[in-house]
Design a protein around this motif. Sequence first.
Motif, PDB file in Angstrom:
ATOM      1  N   SER A   1       0.830  -1.212   0.000  1.00 20.32           N
ATOM      2  CA  SER A   1       0.000   0.000   0.000  1.00 20.32           C
ATOM      3  C   SER A   1       0.859   1.254   0.000  1.00 20.32           C
ATOM      4  N   ASP A   2       2.171   1.105   0.166  1.00 21.59           N
ATOM      5  CA  ASP A   2       3.092   2.231   0.088  1.00 21.59           C
ATOM      6  C   ASP A   2       3.684   2.402  -1.315  1.00 21.59           C
ATOM      7  N   ASN A   3       3.212   1.616  -2.281  1.00 20.31           N
ATOM      8  CA  ASN A   3       3.703   1.688  -3.659  1.00 20.31           C
ATOM      9  C   ASN A   3       3.008   2.846  -4.375  1.00 20.31           C
ATOM     10  N   ALA A   4       3.363   4.056  -3.979  1.00 22.57           N
ATOM     11  CA  ALA A   4       2.695   5.264  -4.478  1.00 22.57           C
ATOM     12  C   ALA A   4       2.817   5.420  -5.990  1.00 22.57           C
ATOM     13  N   GLY A   5       3.945   5.023  -6.564  1.00 20.95           N
ATOM     14  CA  GLY A   5       4.121   5.161  -8.002  1.00 20.95           C
ATOM     15  C   GLY A   5       3.107   4.356  -8.793  1.00 20.95           C
ATOM     16  N   SER A   6       2.955   3.101  -8.446  1.00 21.32           N
ATOM     17  CA  SER A   6       2.014   2.241  -9.162  1.00 21.32           C
ATOM     18  C   SER A   6       0.573   2.643  -8.886  1.00 21.32           C
ATOM     19  N   ILE A   7       0.260   2.950  -7.636  1.00 21.84           N
ATOM     20  CA  ILE A   7      -1.100   3.366  -7.296  1.00 21.84           C
ATOM     21  C   ILE A   7      -1.446   4.657  -8.028  1.00 21.84           C
ATOM     22  N   GLY A   8      -0.515   5.599  -8.070  1.00 23.84           N
ATOM     23  CA  GLY A   8      -0.743   6.859  -8.774  1.00 23.84           C
ATOM     24  C   GLY A   8      -0.883   6.674 -10.269  1.00 23.84           C
ATOM     25  N   LEU A   9      -0.048   5.839 -10.856  1.00 28.63           N
ATOM     26  CA  LEU A   9      -0.126   5.570 -12.296  1.00 28.63           C
ATOM     27  C   LEU A   9      -1.479   4.973 -12.647  1.00 28.63           C
ATOM     28  N   HIS A  10      -1.897   3.962 -11.922  1.00 28.66           N
ATOM     29  CA  HIS A  10      -3.180   3.334 -12.216  1.00 28.66           C
ATOM     30  C   HIS A  10      -4.335   4.326 -12.025  1.00 28.66           C
TER      31      HIS A  10
ATOM     32  N   PHE B   1      -8.166   3.859 -13.108  1.00 22.96           N
ATOM     33  CA  PHE B   1      -8.427   2.773 -12.168  1.00 22.96           C
ATOM     34  C   PHE B   1      -8.934   3.376 -10.863  1.00 22.96           C
ATOM     35  N   THR B   2      -9.847   2.669 -10.224  1.00 18.30           N
ATOM     36  CA  THR B   2     -10.335   3.089  -8.914  1.00 18.30           C
ATOM     37  C   THR B   2      -9.942   2.049  -7.875  1.00 18.30           C
ATOM     38  N   HIS B   3      -9.754   2.513  -6.687  1.00 20.03           N
ATOM     39  CA  HIS B   3      -9.408   1.639  -5.565  1.00 20.03           C
ATOM     40  C   HIS B   3     -10.624   0.770  -5.236  1.00 20.03           C
ATOM     41  N   THR B   4     -10.441  -0.533  -5.255  1.00 21.59           N
ATOM     42  CA  THR B   4     -11.559  -1.429  -4.966  1.00 21.59           C
ATOM     43  C   THR B   4     -11.342  -2.273  -3.716  1.00 21.59           C
ATOM     44  N   GLY B   5     -10.142  -2.206  -3.152  1.00 18.09           N
ATOM     45  CA  GLY B   5      -9.939  -2.965  -1.931  1.00 18.09           C
ATOM     46  C   GLY B   5      -8.489  -3.055  -1.521  1.00 18.09           C
ATOM     47  N   LYS B   6      -8.301  -3.584  -0.332  1.00 19.88           N
ATOM     48  CA  LYS B   6      -6.965  -3.811   0.202  1.00 19.88           C
ATOM     49  C   LYS B   6      -6.991  -5.114   0.978  1.00 19.88           C
ATOM     50  N   LEU B   7      -6.038  -5.965   0.708  1.00 18.87           N
ATOM     51  CA  LEU B   7      -5.844  -7.186   1.468  1.00 18.87           C
ATOM     52  C   LEU B   7      -4.727  -6.886   2.464  1.00 18.87           C
ATOM     53  N   ALA B   8      -5.104  -6.614   3.694  1.00 21.10           N
ATOM     54  CA  ALA B   8      -4.137  -6.195   4.705  1.00 21.10           C
ATOM     55  C   ALA B   8      -3.164  -7.318   5.042  1.00 21.10           C
ATOM     56  N   SER B   9      -1.906  -6.960   5.141  1.00 19.71           N
ATOM     57  CA  SER B   9      -0.855  -7.884   5.595  1.00 19.71           C
ATOM     58  C   SER B   9      -0.926  -9.231   4.886  1.00 19.71           C
ATOM     59  N   SER B  10      -1.091  -9.203   3.583  1.00 20.16           N
ATOM     60  CA  SER B  10      -1.282 -10.435   2.816  1.00 20.16           C
ATOM     61  C   SER B  10       0.006 -11.021   2.248  1.00 20.16           C
ATOM     62  N   GLY B  11       1.095 -10.265   2.275  1.00 16.87           N
ATOM     63  CA  GLY B  11       2.368 -10.765   1.757  1.00 16.87           C
ATOM     64  C   GLY B  11       3.490 -10.559   2.753  1.00 16.87           C
ATOM     65  N   TRP B  12       4.319 -11.566   2.937  1.00 13.08           N
ATOM     66  CA  TRP B  12       5.457 -11.487   3.848  1.00 13.08           C
ATOM     67  C   TRP B  12       6.730 -11.453   3.011  1.00 13.08           C
ATOM     68  N   LYS B  13       7.419 -10.336   3.065  1.00 14.66           N
ATOM     69  CA  LYS B  13       8.646 -10.168   2.290  1.00 14.66           C
ATOM     70  C   LYS B  13       9.545  -9.184   3.014  1.00 14.66           C
ATOM     71  N   PHE B  14      10.827  -9.416   2.961  1.00 15.47           N
ATOM     72  CA  PHE B  14      11.826  -8.550   3.595  1.00 15.47           C
ATOM     73  C   PHE B  14      11.589  -8.402   5.099  1.00 15.47           C
TER      74      PHE B  14
ATOM     75  N   ASP C   1       0.699  -5.063   2.487  1.00 12.40           N
ATOM     76  CA  ASP C   1      -0.674  -5.115   1.975  1.00 12.40           C
ATOM     77  C   ASP C   1      -0.664  -5.377   0.477  1.00 12.40           C
ATOM     78  N   THR C   2      -1.803  -5.798  -0.027  1.00  9.16           N
ATOM     79  CA  THR C   2      -2.051  -5.875  -1.461  1.00  9.16           C
ATOM     80  C   THR C   2      -3.187  -4.897  -1.755  1.00  9.16           C
ATOM     81  N   VAL C   3      -2.940  -3.993  -2.694  1.00 10.66           N
ATOM     82  CA  VAL C   3      -3.943  -3.003  -3.093  1.00 10.66           C
ATOM     83  C   VAL C   3      -4.601  -3.482  -4.382  1.00 10.66           C
ATOM     84  N   LEU C   4      -5.917  -3.447  -4.417  1.00  6.48           N
ATOM     85  CA  LEU C   4      -6.675  -3.841  -5.603  1.00  6.48           C
ATOM     86  C   LEU C   4      -7.275  -2.593  -6.241  1.00  6.48           C
ATOM     87  N   MET C   5      -7.040  -2.452  -7.546  1.00  2.00           N
ATOM     88  CA  MET C   5      -7.628  -1.359  -8.312  1.00  2.00           C
ATOM     89  C   MET C   5      -8.243  -1.962  -9.566  1.00  2.00           C
ATOM     90  N   GLN C   6      -9.268  -1.297 -10.104  1.00  3.53           N
ATOM     91  CA  GLN C   6     -10.005  -1.856 -11.239  1.00  3.53           C
ATOM     92  C   GLN C   6     -10.407  -0.745 -12.190  1.00  3.53           C
TER      93      GLN C   6
END
Length: 176
Positions: free
Chosen positions: A124-133, A138-151, A156-161
């Motif tokens: 959800s901190d991926n401002a570049g991709s969220i802004g581009l979409h 694209f509109t924000h349609t949801g967020k899957l909180a804490s759905s990926g473990w990395k680093f 989070d996973t942000v869903l846009m459509q």
Amino acid sequence: MPLVRPSRADDVPAVTAIYRHHVLHGTASFELDAPDEAEMARRRNDVLSRGLPYLVVEDAGTVAGYAYAGPFRPRPAYRFCVENSIYLAPERQGRGLGRALLAELITRCEAAGARQMVAVIGGSDNAGSIGLHGALGFTHTGKLASSGWKFGRWHDTVLMQRALGVGDSTGAEASP
């Protein structure tokens, strides 16, 4: 002037290097191990075999990024919905190349008969991709909180459509 074009087999090494960077250093992809060229070529061929676009953008004569659309989900009812992926070489970000790539991807997916495009954005901190979409409708349609473990932490996973073509305003006459 950047050139957006269909990918070719000889683009796979550049595409692999771009993706490797994002896998190893970012959260745009939740993959943990960077795939090799053979795997990236297999993935590209799978997208193309479905009649969907796999594009690259050239800038100053080199591949600076790539984008493609694949099926959103495998079940038949989702056949009009595609998921996009877009990656740029880190030194080429912020120059409008992503916008050119995504705009062309949208156009080609509409021509292929897709009705909806979904962006599944890592972090959800991926401002570049969220802004581009967002800039391309694209509109924000949801967020899957804490759905990926990395680093060593949760992301989070942000869903846009975005609707493509006539979207859901008419019946489906052809499948992508």
